[in-house]
Enzyme design. Structure first.
Site: not given
Length: 334
Positions: A11, A100, A125, A149, A152, A209, A224, A315
């Protein structure tokens, strides 16, 4: 009206973005698809809120954004402290949604959800990179959907395109820029910043990050690219993927490229049994010369020729778009 129960694991920004979409577009989903969503559990790192009758998403968002932790919720809902695997197993839901941060252990949660007959939607991923075959086989054996989806190009639907649209085409290669953080840093270096200055700016804006290694060392783009190789050609071991990040790109490299009317981008090249991720010079007028945090893919096939797919590579709303679309695909009747 079809009632669909959802279990949301994670979350953070994306999880809350998905919750907002489910909340704000509730009537639209009812009218367009005849689907009503009921979120029966939400988990963050502090607790799992679980109510089979449905959780008030507006209140969930208020609690998380006010206190930062679901464990601060009052007495209205029961709070549990469950490992993710137990959430996947014990919470009765139609769709298990894993949002997560990257976690190689997450494949165990997905496998458990499949065993319980649940569809799985994820933005995570590493499970796909390292356990693609067993996850796909388990989902197929259980007759459930596995949708990813959002792993990537955020909401730009490259996976749907490759899996569901170009079914008569033989894909020859995919070339693209899949990491917006690296593109942002390189773009800022073209404006005159040093690598360290550009990285700090990216971190201050929330684009990078605090520990940016997975982006600047090329691993995110390599993850990816591996997923795209797996769905386009055949599974490939991540150990065979050649990866070099942008941390070795100097201001001098940027300057020399500019003299040739080129820019440097972290490029992924995907061909059958061959995946390479590395910084490469790209002509400024090339469709692959993206800026900001945009992603782009150039797909070459035997029938269509060249197809360019460009869009947001990051985003909250963009990623939520992919996740919600995947949820609907899992349960929508044809």
């Amino acid at each position: 009206m079809m009632l669909v129960s959802l279990s949301i694991l994670g979350f953070g920004n994306v999880g809350r973005g998905v919750a907002r979409v489910l909340l704000e577009k509730r009537e639209w989903f009812r009218r367009k698809y005849g689907i009503e969503f009921k979120v029966v559990s939400i988990s963050d790192s502090s607790a799992t809120v679980w109510d089979e009758s449905g959780i008030d998403l507006r209140e969930a968002l208020e609690v998380k954004e006010t206190f930062g932790r679901l464990s601060y919720w009052g007495n209205e809902y029961d709070l549990y402290h469950l490992p993710p695997e137990d959430v996947a197993k014990e919470v009765e839901s139609d769709v298990f949604i894993d949002l997560t941060p990257a976690n190689p252990e997450a494949y165990k949660w997905h496998m458990e959800a499949f065993r319980m007959g649940r569809h799985v939607v994820t933005s995570n991923k590493p499970p796909l990179v390292h356990h693609y075959v067993e996850l796909i086989q388990e989902a197929a054996m259980r007759g459930v959907n596995y949708r990813f989806e959002a792993t990537v190009m955020a909401g730009t639907p490259i996976i749907t395109l490759l899996q569901e649209s170009l079914l008569g085409d033989g894909i020859e290669s995919i070339e693209g820029v899949f990491n917006g953080t690296s593109t942002f840093i390189l773009s800022e270096m073209e404006r005159g910043l040093t690598f360290d200055e550009a990285l700090k700016k990216a971190q201050s804006l929330g684009i990078a990050e605090a520990n940016p290694d997975v982006d600047i060392k090329g691993f995110d783009a390599a993850y990816k690219a591996t997923i795209l190789h797996d769905i386009t050609f055949e599974p490939i071991s991540f150990k065979k993927v050649k990866v070099r990040g942008i941390d070795g790109v100097s201001e001098e490299d940027i300057r020399k490229a500019a003299e040739k009317e080129k820019v440097i981008r972290l490029m992924a090249k995907i061909e059958r049994r061959n995946v390479v991720v590395e910084p490469r010079e790209v002509p400024k007028n090339s469709p692959l010369a993206v800026y900001g945090t945009s992603n782009v893919a150039l797909i070459k096939s035997d029938l269509l020729g060249e197809l360019i797919l460009k869009g947001a590579g990051a985003g909250v709303k963009e990623t939520a778009s992919a996740v919600v679309s995947d949820i609907i695909k899992c349960v929508r009747r044809s």
